[in-house]
Design an enzyme around this catalytic site. Structure first.
Site, PDB file in Angstrom:
ATOM      1  N   HIS A 196      -9.096 -10.263  -0.971  1.00 17.83           N
ATOM      2  CA  HIS A 196      -9.034 -10.029   0.481  1.00 17.83           C
ATOM      3  C   HIS A 196     -10.253 -10.769   1.034  1.00 17.83           C
ATOM      4  O   HIS A 196     -11.380 -10.297   0.929  1.00 17.83           O
ATOM      5  CB  HIS A 196      -9.095  -8.526   0.745  1.00 17.83           C
ATOM      6  CG  HIS A 196      -9.367  -8.137   2.165  1.00 17.83           C
ATOM      7  ND1 HIS A 196      -8.459  -7.422   2.924  1.00 17.83           N
ATOM      8  CD2 HIS A 196     -10.443  -8.330   2.962  1.00 17.83           C
ATOM      9  CE1 HIS A 196      -8.977  -7.205   4.126  1.00 17.83           C
ATOM     10  NE2 HIS A 196     -10.181  -7.736   4.184  1.00 17.83           N
ATOM     11  N   GLY A 198      -3.145  -2.676  10.296  1.00 20.04           N
ATOM     12  CA  GLY A 198      -2.045  -2.717   9.337  1.00 20.04           C
ATOM     13  C   GLY A 198      -0.708  -2.293   9.899  1.00 20.04           C
ATOM     14  O   GLY A 198      -0.626  -1.516  10.853  1.00 20.04           O
ATOM     15  N   ASN A 240      -5.246  -6.769   9.760  1.00 17.34           N
ATOM     16  CA  ASN A 240      -6.365  -7.534   9.236  1.00 17.34           C
ATOM     17  C   ASN A 240      -5.940  -8.274   7.976  1.00 17.34           C
ATOM     18  O   ASN A 240      -5.538  -7.626   7.018  1.00 17.34           O
ATOM     19  CB  ASN A 240      -7.524  -6.576   8.913  1.00 17.34           C
ATOM     20  CG  ASN A 240      -8.794  -7.321   8.557  1.00 17.34           C
ATOM     21  OD1 ASN A 240      -8.919  -8.508   8.844  1.00 17.34           O
ATOM     22  ND2 ASN A 240      -9.713  -6.638   7.904  1.00 17.34           N
ATOM     23  N   ASP A 289      -8.817  -4.838  -2.379  1.00 13.45           N
ATOM     24  CA  ASP A 289      -8.155  -5.054  -1.082  1.00 13.45           C
ATOM     25  C   ASP A 289      -8.348  -3.878  -0.124  1.00 13.45           C
ATOM     26  O   ASP A 289      -8.397  -2.717  -0.515  1.00 13.45           O
ATOM     27  CB  ASP A 289      -6.658  -5.298  -1.253  1.00 13.45           C
ATOM     28  CG  ASP A 289      -5.976  -5.614   0.072  1.00 13.45           C
ATOM     29  OD1 ASP A 289      -6.544  -6.416   0.834  1.00 13.45           O
ATOM     30  OD2 ASP A 289      -4.916  -5.037   0.361  1.00 13.45           O
ATOM     31  N   HIS A 312       0.865  -1.190   0.000  1.00 15.86           N
ATOM     32  CA  HIS A 312       0.000   0.000   0.000  1.00 15.86           C
ATOM     33  C   HIS A 312       0.898   1.235   0.000  1.00 15.86           C
ATOM     34  O   HIS A 312       1.600   1.481   0.974  1.00 15.86           O
ATOM     35  CB  HIS A 312      -0.919  -0.004   1.225  1.00 15.86           C
ATOM     36  CG  HIS A 312      -1.865  -1.173   1.243  1.00 15.86           C
ATOM     37  ND1 HIS A 312      -3.126  -1.111   0.680  1.00 15.86           N
ATOM     38  CD2 HIS A 312      -1.725  -2.432   1.721  1.00 15.86           C
ATOM     39  CE1 HIS A 312      -3.729  -2.292   0.824  1.00 15.86           C
ATOM     40  NE2 HIS A 312      -2.896  -3.105   1.458  1.00 15.86           N
ATOM     41  N   LEU A 313       0.858   1.989  -1.084  1.00  9.75           N
ATOM     42  CA  LEU A 313       1.705   3.184  -1.182  1.00  9.75           C
ATOM     43  C   LEU A 313       0.965   4.449  -0.745  1.00  9.75           C
ATOM     44  O   LEU A 313       1.555   5.515  -0.648  1.00  9.75           O
ATOM     45  CB  LEU A 313       2.248   3.339  -2.610  1.00  9.75           C
ATOM     46  CG  LEU A 313       3.227   2.240  -3.059  1.00  9.75           C
ATOM     47  CD1 LEU A 313       3.664   2.464  -4.510  1.00  9.75           C
ATOM     48  CD2 LEU A 313       4.444   2.173  -2.148  1.00  9.75           C
ATOM     49  N   ASP A 351       2.175  -7.031   2.533  1.00 16.57           N
ATOM     50  CA  ASP A 351       0.986  -6.237   2.895  1.00 16.57           C
ATOM     51  C   ASP A 351       1.423  -4.978   3.645  1.00 16.57           C
ATOM     52  O   ASP A 351       0.829  -4.593   4.658  1.00 16.57           O
ATOM     53  CB  ASP A 351      -0.021  -7.064   3.698  1.00 16.57           C
ATOM     54  CG  ASP A 351      -1.393  -6.374   3.789  1.00 16.57           C
ATOM     55  OD1 ASP A 351      -1.581  -5.305   3.161  1.00 16.57           O
ATOM     56  OD2 ASP A 351      -2.270  -6.906   4.490  1.00 16.57           O
ATOM     57  N   HIS A 367      -2.856 -12.470   1.813  1.00 15.47           N
ATOM     58  CA  HIS A 367      -2.660 -12.600   3.266  1.00 15.47           C
ATOM     59  C   HIS A 367      -3.460 -13.734   3.926  1.00 15.47           C
ATOM     60  O   HIS A 367      -4.279 -13.510   4.813  1.00 15.47           O
ATOM     61  CB  HIS A 367      -2.913 -11.289   3.999  1.00 15.47           C
ATOM     62  CG  HIS A 367      -4.158 -10.518   3.628  1.00 15.47           C
ATOM     63  ND1 HIS A 367      -5.396 -11.099   3.523  1.00 15.47           N
ATOM     64  CD2 HIS A 367      -4.337  -9.210   3.344  1.00 15.47           C
ATOM     65  CE1 HIS A 367      -6.278 -10.181   3.205  1.00 15.47           C
ATOM     66  NE2 HIS A 367      -5.672  -9.021   3.084  1.00 15.47           N
ATOM     67  N   HIS A 422       0.785   3.606   8.382  1.00 18.13           N
ATOM     68  CA  HIS A 422      -0.165   4.541   9.000  1.00 18.13           C
ATOM     69  C   HIS A 422       0.643   5.526   9.843  1.00 18.13           C
ATOM     70  O   HIS A 422       1.517   5.101  10.613  1.00 18.13           O
ATOM     71  CB  HIS A 422      -1.149   3.815   9.922  1.00 18.13           C
ATOM     72  CG  HIS A 422      -2.119   2.934   9.204  1.00 18.13           C
ATOM     73  ND1 HIS A 422      -3.117   3.427   8.382  1.00 18.13           N
ATOM     74  CD2 HIS A 422      -2.251   1.584   9.182  1.00 18.13           C
ATOM     75  CE1 HIS A 422      -3.819   2.420   7.895  1.00 18.13           C
ATOM     76  NE2 HIS A 422      -3.316   1.287   8.352  1.00 18.13           N
TER      77      HIS A 422
HETATM   78 ZN   LIG Z   1      -6.381  -7.073   2.679  1.00 15.20          ZN
HETATM   79 ZN   LIG Z   2      -3.460  -5.106   1.864  1.00 11.75          ZN
END
Ligand SMILES: [Zn+2]
Ligand SMILES: [Zn+2]
Length: 425
Positions: free
Chosen positions: A179, A324, A278, A152, A62-63, A305, A232, A309
């Protein structure tokens, strides 16, 4: 012509079953071959005692750009990727706005080109606005360069939509990344539904919430012939379901994250939100199930993943803090420390899950040192012992559960397209 000779390293390329000490020659951004005697090189890298791998690929990152630049940007995220040994990442579309139009795919490609760090491949949304209602314009998104599709961050709860996604993506030979979560079963949950959750008085997320959706996805992939990838995977039940589906010939692949094979739910006793993700950290039985899946090949891929944050978000109380953790800069070392060192996987088996296997799921021509391939190479120091210090991260965020852990091995030099983009020495 620019050339790099990487000398005396242990070259491990699972795509060609290569594992031997060799010299690797790169010219003009391409792999030229092994042990070619040539006199003039612009750069010589001594890789004695090191492992020379195809550039690592993380297919689940996740960018956060656009929309949450306080957490991460394409520039900081790809810089973290390089430090972690990754030459390619696939970024998820749960941004704000989501990546669900040609323009949004092109935006990410543009930001990646400006950052000029590692390769960025775009995973586009399955549904318009990631709302889970109408299918996104899959064909147009493929035209713009999307390599796979996922909502996702959220599951695709509508069964009909998931079936159409598998059917449409099949027309373009693209994979749907799932997901797997039944929201009706996870509502309000903070951590794995087990003894620890009961003791701590925290809402539980039962394994069935994942297993039910995994079973549905597999049934739909089987019915449509579509290409399905389970993201995941965290439960023994889901590993079993994928194992049995593969035996029947269903086109399904699966990934686990380093935290799901390294940590258990009891870590939440600290009430530290850096253990909140998650799917959640599970009990030891599920961890063992995931490791068994890695060993027998049911689990094809290891992906981080990476979910940055900002501190002020994670500092909230456990119930309110977002799910996350960051992962790009600890992923490789956790694979070495938790899977290779104890003998669960050998080097080739581990690197396969971080190079050619994710490249194949995404349909990208990476993850190999074949002659003529793009010269993406990761040189790994397998022996260095280091302590995780988030203040050293290149990621904009520091939400890791591994602070202070002593880990073994990390990327030493990272070459992308024949250019040294990262070097520790
Ligand atoms: Zn996910
Ligand atoms: Zn993810």
């Amino acid at each position: 012509m620019s050339s790099i000779l990487i000398k005396n390293g242990r070259v491990i390329d699972p795509s060609q079953q290569v594992d031997r000490v060799a010299d690797l020659l790169i010219e003009d951004g391409k792999i030229v071959g092994f042990d070619i005697d040539q006199k003039d090189h612009d750069t010589i890298i001594d890789a004695s005692g090191k492992i020379v791998s195809p550039g690592l690929v993380d297919m689940h990152v996740h960018l956060r750009e656009p929309g949450s630049e306080e957490d991460e940007t394409v520039r900081t995220g790809t810089s973290a990727a390089l430090a972690g040994g990754f030459t390619s990442v696939a970024c998820m579309p749960n941004t704000n706005p989501p990546i669900d139009t040609q323009g949004s795919v092109e935006f990410i490609h543009g930001q990646a080109a400006r950052a000029n760090n590692c390769n960025v491949f775009v995973v586009a949304a399955i549904s318009q606005g990631r709302e889970g209602k109408e299918l996104a314009e899959i064909g147009q998104l493929v035209e713009a360069g999307a390599v796979a599709f996922s909502d996702d961050g959220s599951p695709v709860s509508d069964h009909g939509l998931m079936r159409r996604a598998l059917q449409y993506c099949l027309m373009f030979d693209k994979t749907v990344l799932s997901h797997a979560e039944v929201l009706e079963l996870t509502g309000g949950g903070v951590m794995h539904a087990g003894v620890t959750a009961m003791l701590l008085g925290l809402g539980g997320i039962p394994p069935a919430a994942e297993d039910v959706m995994t079973a549905r996805d597999i049934a739909l992939a089987e019915a449509t012939g579509g290409r399905l990838h389970m993201m995941h995977v965290s439960t023994g039940g889901s590993v079993d379901a994928v194992r049995r589906a593969k035996q029947r010939g269903v086109r399904v692949t699966a990934e686990v994250t380093p935290h799901h094979f390294s940590l258990i739910d009891e870590s939440l006793r600290s009430f530290d939100s850096n253990f909140k993700m998650n799917p959640p950290l599970r009990g030891q039985g599920h961890v063992t199930g995931c490791i068994d899946g890695l060993i027998d090949g049911t689990i094809d891929i290891i992906a981080s993943d990476h979910a940055p944050h900002a501190k002020e978000k994670k500092m909230q109380e456990l119930d309110r803090a977002p799910f996350g953790i960051v992962g790009l800069e600890t992923s490789l070392a956790l694979v070495i420390t938790k899977l290779i060192e104890p003998g669960h996987l050998d080097w080739s088996g581990a690197l396969e899950k971080m190079t050619i296997n994710p490249a194949r799921v995404l349909g990208i021509d990476r993850g190999t040192l074949e002659i003529g391939a793009a010269a993406d190479v990761t040189i790994i120091d397998p022996d260095v012992i280091w302590r995780v210090d988030p203040s050293e991260f290149r990621s904009r965020s520091t939400n890791t559960p591994f602070t202070g852990h002593r880990l073994k091995g990390r990327a030493d030099t990272v070459i992308v397209g024949g250019v040294v983009k990262f070097s520790r020495s």
